[in-house]
Enzyme design. Structure first.
Site, PDB file in Angstrom:
ATOM      1  N   LYS A  27      51.775 -36.401  26.374  1.00 36.79           N
ATOM      2  CA  LYS A  27      50.930 -35.318  26.981  1.00 36.79           C
ATOM      3  C   LYS A  27      51.466 -35.136  28.508  1.00 36.79           C
ATOM      4  CE  LYS A  27      46.189 -36.077  27.348  1.00 36.79           C
ATOM      5  NZ  LYS A  27      45.769 -35.988  28.825  1.00 36.79           N
ATOM      6  N   ARG A 128      34.553 -34.430  37.469  1.00 46.09           N
ATOM      7  CA  ARG A 128      35.613 -35.439  37.757  1.00 46.09           C
ATOM      8  C   ARG A 128      35.980 -35.152  39.340  1.00 46.09           C
ATOM      9  NH1 ARG A 128      40.060 -36.115  33.512  1.00 46.09           N
ATOM     10  NH2 ARG A 128      40.415 -37.937  34.727  1.00 46.09           N
ATOM     11  N   GLN A 179      48.565 -38.700  38.898  1.00 46.74           N
ATOM     12  CA  GLN A 179      48.375 -37.293  39.083  1.00 46.74           C
ATOM     13  C   GLN A 179      48.042 -37.046  40.663  1.00 46.74           C
ATOM     14  OE1 GLN A 179      44.516 -36.740  37.149  1.00 46.74           O
ATOM     15  NE2 GLN A 179      45.417 -36.949  35.043  1.00 46.74           N
ATOM     16  N   ASP A 329      45.049 -45.454  30.008  1.00 42.01           N
ATOM     17  CA  ASP A 329      44.372 -44.758  28.966  1.00 42.01           C
ATOM     18  C   ASP A 329      44.217 -45.388  27.767  1.00 42.01           C
ATOM     19  OD1 ASP A 329      44.350 -42.553  30.763  1.00 42.01           O
ATOM     20  OD2 ASP A 329      46.208 -41.554  29.966  1.00 42.01           O
ATOM     21  N   ARG A 360      34.402 -44.531  31.033  1.00 37.58           N
ATOM     22  CA  ARG A 360      34.999 -45.098  29.843  1.00 37.58           C
ATOM     23  C   ARG A 360      34.471 -46.498  29.625  1.00 37.58           C
ATOM     24  NH1 ARG A 360      40.964 -42.311  29.355  1.00 37.58           N
ATOM     25  NH2 ARG A 360      40.183 -40.323  28.038  1.00 37.58           N
TER      26      ARG A 360
HETATM   27  C1  S3P Z   1      48.270 -38.900  34.195  1.00 36.89           C
HETATM   28  C2  S3P Z   1      47.795 -39.956  34.693  1.00 36.89           C
HETATM   29  C3  S3P Z   1      46.923 -40.621  34.724  1.00 36.89           C
HETATM   30  C4  S3P Z   1      46.058 -40.778  32.970  1.00 36.89           C
HETATM   31  C5  S3P Z   1      45.990 -39.438  32.539  1.00 36.89           C
HETATM   32  C6  S3P Z   1      47.368 -38.708  32.676  1.00 36.89           C
HETATM   33  C7  S3P Z   1      49.191 -38.248  34.302  1.00 36.89           C
HETATM   34  O1  S3P Z   1      45.581 -40.478  35.729  1.00 36.89           O
HETATM   35  O2  S3P Z   1      44.939 -41.209  32.976  1.00 36.89           O
HETATM   36  O3  S3P Z   1      45.595 -39.312  31.350  1.00 36.89           O
HETATM   37  O4  S3P Z   1      49.683 -37.285  33.539  1.00 36.89           O
HETATM   38  O5  S3P Z   1      49.714 -38.104  35.466  1.00 36.89           O
HETATM   39  P1  S3P Z   1      45.481 -41.060  36.982  1.00 36.89           P
HETATM   40  O6  S3P Z   1      46.697 -40.596  37.611  1.00 36.89           O
HETATM   41  O7  S3P Z   1      44.455 -40.173  37.424  1.00 36.89           O
HETATM   42  O8  S3P Z   1      45.196 -42.394  36.681  1.00 36.89           O
END
Ligand code: S3P
Length: 449
Positions: A27, A128, A179, A329, A360
């Site tokens: 993803k 969120r 993220q 995750d 969670r």
């Molecule tokens: C992701 C980063 C993670 C993860 C999310 C996907 C990404 O979140 O939990 O499912 O693709 O950069 P955080 O960066 O907020 O920890």
């Protein structure tokens, strides 16, 4: 998720799980492939893209900002980008559905573009926190009007206007978040000068790998404060042919199911094992899980292997908090593995789980307790006292709270329960793992709705 009535789901099985399966594309990598393809001039192709709702939300947003994106009859995606700096003003609000990754990364892209965009999402996403990206992107010059949420959070719906030119930044991440890191680096793409992110704890590095693959100038250096990642702005991206490996976060479900259901022998082929993602495998091995990484190779700049898994008795351990980012995750499904282990599994330092698609820690704690599992909820984690391999009671309906990974985790727990565990709504699974139920059927499980 398609509006309408909830669709309950329960998985059960009579005997061992067996077979050879693959899981959908990663993803995180799929989102990034669409975004960077949409910024490169020329045609990028993507094979193995995850065709889940979250990723399709990213595709729709990139189309709304000018990219041409289509899927051919062989399942290959073709993207004609607008060039860095070429994003167009979207005419309607960008609907991000359930997807935090789409929202936060796209906010980064918009932050240095001369456009205004409104982001909306479902009830889960709208609760969120977005302040974690608003802070650095404001420092780069973008302006925001967010909706006030619980506890002073800044939430969707949110309208932002990018700064052009944006101001380069040196930013130390206050939370371990790929993220936030990615949002700042993506904003840096169209920003004059060098934008730097410092991450004290390493998080998934797909953005860095893919930005470099698309030809951006990116430096990664170790420093006493952590990893420094610098992107040189006003970049030009060259189109790429991307192959997306299987998602280790999706592979985690058949992996844990195969460990728990006695006599099982399952191969999950073509799974990404990037060290910033593969934390769960080492933890399950430390608990006694028989997992072999076969046929290790590199696909599209990412390490990949086939996971060969045999049912194993597990023993509880103290999971090192420093592993959290590399398996963030996977905690819901690790809680399920811990429910069948001998003794206590202590999982701490994971307060970030409280701001995922659901809280969670709380959602899993209440569903596990309802299914007869001994749990102790802590502010920053969970302690699970396992059954030592005995089936859990089950016989409960649990709430998924619009959270795909919660729904899938309880579906797996149902495979080792004396009475079925019913998930109140299985529809969120389509955000990341279309084909989840079909895959479990192919391994010998039964799905009841
Ligand atoms: C992701 C980063 C993670 C993860 C999310 C996907 C990404 O979140 O939990 O499912 O693709 O950069 P955080 O960066 O907020 O920890």
């Amino acid at each position: 998720m398609t509006p309408g009535t909830p669709t309950p789901l329960a998985l059960t099985c009579d005997g061992a799980l067996a077979g050879h399966v693959t899981v959908p594309g990663d993803k995180s990598i799929s989102h990034r492939a669409l975004m960077l393809g949409a910024l490169a001039v020329g045609e990028t192709t993507v094979e193995g893209l995850l065709e889940g709702e979250d990723v399709l939300a990213t595709a729709a947003a990139m189309r709304a900002m000018g990219a041409e994106i289509r899927r051919d009859d062989n399942g290959v995606w073709h993207i004609h980008g607008v060039g860095v700096g070429g994003l167009l003003q979207p005419r309607a609000a960008l609907d991000m559905g359930n997807s935090g990754t789409s929202t936060r990364l796209l906010m980064g892209l918009v932050a240095s573009a001369p456009i205004t965009a409104t982001f909306i999402g479902d009830a889960s996403l709208s609760g969120r926190p977005m302040g974690r990206v608003i802070a650095p992107l404001s420092a780069m010059g973008a302006t925001f009007a967010a909706t006030p949420g619980a506890g002073g959070r800044q939430c969707l719906p949110l309208t932002m206007t990018g700064a052009c030119p944006a101001v380069a930044l040196d930013y130390r991440l206050p939370v371990a978040s790929a993220q936030v890191k990615s949002a700042v680096l993506l904003a840096g793409l169209n920003t004059p000068g060098e934008t730097t992110v410092i991450e004290p704890i390493a998080t998934r590095d797909h953005s860095e790998r893919m930005l470099a693959g698309f030809g951006a100038t990116l430096r990664r250096e170790a420093s006493p404060e952590g990893r420094r990642i610098t992107i040189v702005g006003e970049a030009e991206l060259r189109p790429q042919a991307i192959i997306v490996p299987g998602d280790p976060s999706s592979a985690a479900f058949p992996l844990v199911a195969a460990l728990l259901v006695p006599g099982s022998h399952v191969t999950v082929a073509n799974v990404g094992i990037n060290p910033t993602r593969a934390g769960l495998i080492a933890v399950l091995q430390a608990m006694g899980g028989d997992i072999t990484l076969a046929n290790r190779r590199e696909v599209g700049g990412e390490p990949v292997a086939d996971l060969v898994v045999r049912a194993s008795p597990l023993t509880g351990i103290d999971v090192p908090p420093e592993n959290a980012a590399a398996m963030i995750d996977e905690y819901p499904i690790l809680f399920v593995a811990a429910a069948l282990a001998e003794g206590r599994t202590v999982m701490r330092g994971i307060e970030e789980l409280r701001v995922k698609e659901s809280d969670r820690i709380a959602t899993m704690a209440s569903g596990l307790a309802a299914a007869g599992v001994r749990v102790e909820e802590l502010p920053d984690g969970l302690i699970v006292t396992g059954s030592g391999g005995a089936l859990v009671a089950g016989g409960a309906t649990v709430a998924a709270r619009l959270d795909h990974r919660i729904a899938m985790s309880f579906a797996v727990l149902g495979l080792v329960a004396r009475a079925p565990i019913v998930i109140d709504d299985g529809r969120p699974i389509a955000t990341s793992f279309p084909g989840f139920v079909a895959m479990f059927r192919s391994l010998g499980a039964r799905a009841e709705a």
